[in-house]
Motif scaffolding. Sequence first.
Motif, PDB file in Angstrom:
ATOM      1  N   GLN A 145     -14.995  -6.019   9.319  1.00 30.47           N
ATOM      2  CA  GLN A 145     -14.647  -6.949  10.386  1.00 30.47           C
ATOM      3  C   GLN A 145     -13.192  -7.382  10.278  1.00 30.47           C
ATOM      4  O   GLN A 145     -12.554  -7.717  11.279  1.00 30.47           O
ATOM      5  CB  GLN A 145     -15.557  -8.178  10.327  1.00 30.47           C
ATOM      6  N   THR A 146     -12.640  -7.404   9.066  1.00 31.88           N
ATOM      7  CA  THR A 146     -11.246  -7.780   8.846  1.00 31.88           C
ATOM      8  C   THR A 146     -10.410  -6.520   8.684  1.00 31.88           C
ATOM      9  O   THR A 146     -10.611  -5.750   7.744  1.00 31.88           O
ATOM     10  CB  THR A 146     -11.102  -8.654   7.580  1.00 31.88           C
ATOM     11  N   LEU A 147      -9.471  -6.300   9.602  1.00 29.48           N
ATOM     12  CA  LEU A 147      -8.625  -5.114   9.543  1.00 29.48           C
ATOM     13  C   LEU A 147      -7.491  -5.318   8.552  1.00 29.48           C
ATOM     14  O   LEU A 147      -6.844  -6.364   8.526  1.00 29.48           O
ATOM     15  CB  LEU A 147      -8.053  -4.808  10.927  1.00 29.48           C
ATOM     16  N   LEU A 148      -7.240  -4.297   7.752  1.00 29.96           N
ATOM     17  CA  LEU A 148      -6.158  -4.325   6.769  1.00 29.96           C
ATOM     18  C   LEU A 148      -5.369  -3.024   6.873  1.00 29.96           C
ATOM     19  O   LEU A 148      -5.929  -1.967   7.156  1.00 29.96           O
ATOM     20  CB  LEU A 148      -6.727  -4.473   5.349  1.00 29.96           C
ATOM     21  N   TRP A 149      -4.056  -3.125   6.639  1.00 27.01           N
ATOM     22  CA  TRP A 149      -3.200  -1.941   6.633  1.00 27.01           C
ATOM     23  C   TRP A 149      -2.338  -1.935   5.379  1.00 27.01           C
ATOM     24  O   TRP A 149      -2.223  -2.949   4.683  1.00 27.01           O
ATOM     25  CB  TRP A 149      -2.274  -1.933   7.851  1.00 27.01           C
ATOM     26  N   ASP A 150      -1.704  -0.803   5.125  1.00 25.77           N
ATOM     27  CA  ASP A 150      -0.733  -0.704   4.045  1.00 25.77           C
ATOM     28  C   ASP A 150       0.628  -1.054   4.628  1.00 25.77           C
ATOM     29  O   ASP A 150       1.081  -0.415   5.595  1.00 25.77           O
ATOM     30  CB  ASP A 150      -0.720   0.718   3.472  1.00 25.77           C
ATOM     31  N   SER A 151       1.293  -2.059   4.078  1.00 23.58           N
ATOM     32  CA  SER A 151       2.541  -2.570   4.661  1.00 23.58           C
ATOM     33  C   SER A 151       3.654  -1.528   4.675  1.00 23.58           C
ATOM     34  O   SER A 151       4.475  -1.509   5.605  1.00 23.58           O
ATOM     35  CB  SER A 151       3.007  -3.820   3.905  1.00 23.58           C
ATOM     36  N   GLU A 152       3.697  -0.648   3.679  1.00 23.82           N
ATOM     37  CA  GLU A 152       4.752   0.372   3.661  1.00 23.82           C
ATOM     38  C   GLU A 152       4.582   1.347   4.823  1.00 23.82           C
ATOM     39  O   GLU A 152       5.570   1.766   5.442  1.00 23.82           O
ATOM     40  CB  GLU A 152       4.744   1.128   2.330  1.00 23.82           C
ATOM     41  N   GLN A 153       3.340   1.693   5.123  1.00 21.69           N
ATOM     42  CA  GLN A 153       3.099   2.584   6.260  1.00 21.69           C
ATOM     43  C   GLN A 153       3.469   1.901   7.574  1.00 21.69           C
ATOM     44  O   GLN A 153       4.079   2.518   8.458  1.00 21.69           O
ATOM     45  CB  GLN A 153       1.627   2.999   6.287  1.00 21.69           C
ATOM     46  N   ILE A 154       3.110   0.628   7.698  1.00 20.09           N
ATOM     47  CA  ILE A 154       3.407  -0.106   8.934  1.00 20.09           C
ATOM     48  C   ILE A 154       4.909  -0.256   9.133  1.00 20.09           C
ATOM     49  O   ILE A 154       5.438  -0.044  10.234  1.00 20.09           O
ATOM     50  CB  ILE A 154       2.727  -1.500   8.908  1.00 20.09           C
ATOM     51  N   THR A 155       5.620  -0.622   8.082  1.00 22.08           N
ATOM     52  CA  THR A 155       7.064  -0.801   8.174  1.00 22.08           C
ATOM     53  C   THR A 155       7.747   0.496   8.592  1.00 22.08           C
ATOM     54  O   THR A 155       8.617   0.508   9.470  1.00 22.08           O
ATOM     55  CB  THR A 155       7.633  -1.280   6.823  1.00 22.08           C
ATOM     56  N   ALA A 156       7.331   1.593   7.982  1.00 21.30           N
ATOM     57  CA  ALA A 156       7.935   2.890   8.318  1.00 21.30           C
ATOM     58  C   ALA A 156       7.640   3.265   9.764  1.00 21.30           C
ATOM     59  O   ALA A 156       8.528   3.739  10.491  1.00 21.30           O
ATOM     60  CB  ALA A 156       7.408   3.961   7.374  1.00 21.30           C
TER      61      ALA A 156
END
Length: 249
Positions: free
Chosen positions: A48-59
């Motif tokens: 229910q809680t979405l999480l991402w990897d910040s390095e992937q998002i920043t790139a």
Amino acid sequence: MIRAGRRDKVLTVAGLAKQLGLSEGTVRNTKPYTAAGHPAPISSASAQTLLWDSEQITAYYAGEPVPQLPEEGPQDLLDRHEAAAEAGVAVNTWNGYKRDPAIADHLVVVAGVEHWPREVVRAFQQSRSSARPKPSGGRPRGSGDAVPRTEIASRVADLLTDAPAISAAQVARELGIAYTTALNALATARGQRISDVVREDPGLTPAQAAERLGYPRTGLHRALAAAEGQEQGRGRTDENPPDSTPQKS
């Protein structure tokens, strides 16, 4: 799952909104993370809680190549859906397992979501499997069930996790129980999981949830009926919790 050593790189919807200069509500409504090519969440598909990897998002938002995540390993952190899958049990079964000190002592909460190291989940399941009595090769005519009735539900749930399309006949042979017992237990287990999926994703119908879980159409009416019963039972519990006192009219 959160790859080993990347706990400090976990990004939530709030973090994504901040990076984009938008409100969290706007991000939830517009769902920019569903765009083609956007880095996939590292949270499980049922989370229910979405999480991402910040390095992937920043790139990604910088227009740069999105780095690959490290290979999966024993120190990865698994949420409850992933831990249940790793242990080969239903999520509801895992919710009971996680209270065991062997699991509870290793709880890691990230962004408000419970996680456990993969190696801990594996060790727990291995110790549980080694302590579990092995079923006999079959059930002789006229004999009682080889598995105690109190254990049938959990054993069927384990088999269902390993083989979603397993038949009642296969369950009966594997556990050394009567066919009718296997038929009813299998329908109940499938109904429970269908109900769980529908509650996680209310946009799905029970039949769609069953398809997502990989359940065969043959005999599916039993599982759907069991799922309906589960939902009705939950509805009554929601309306009248065990510790509540019904209001007099």
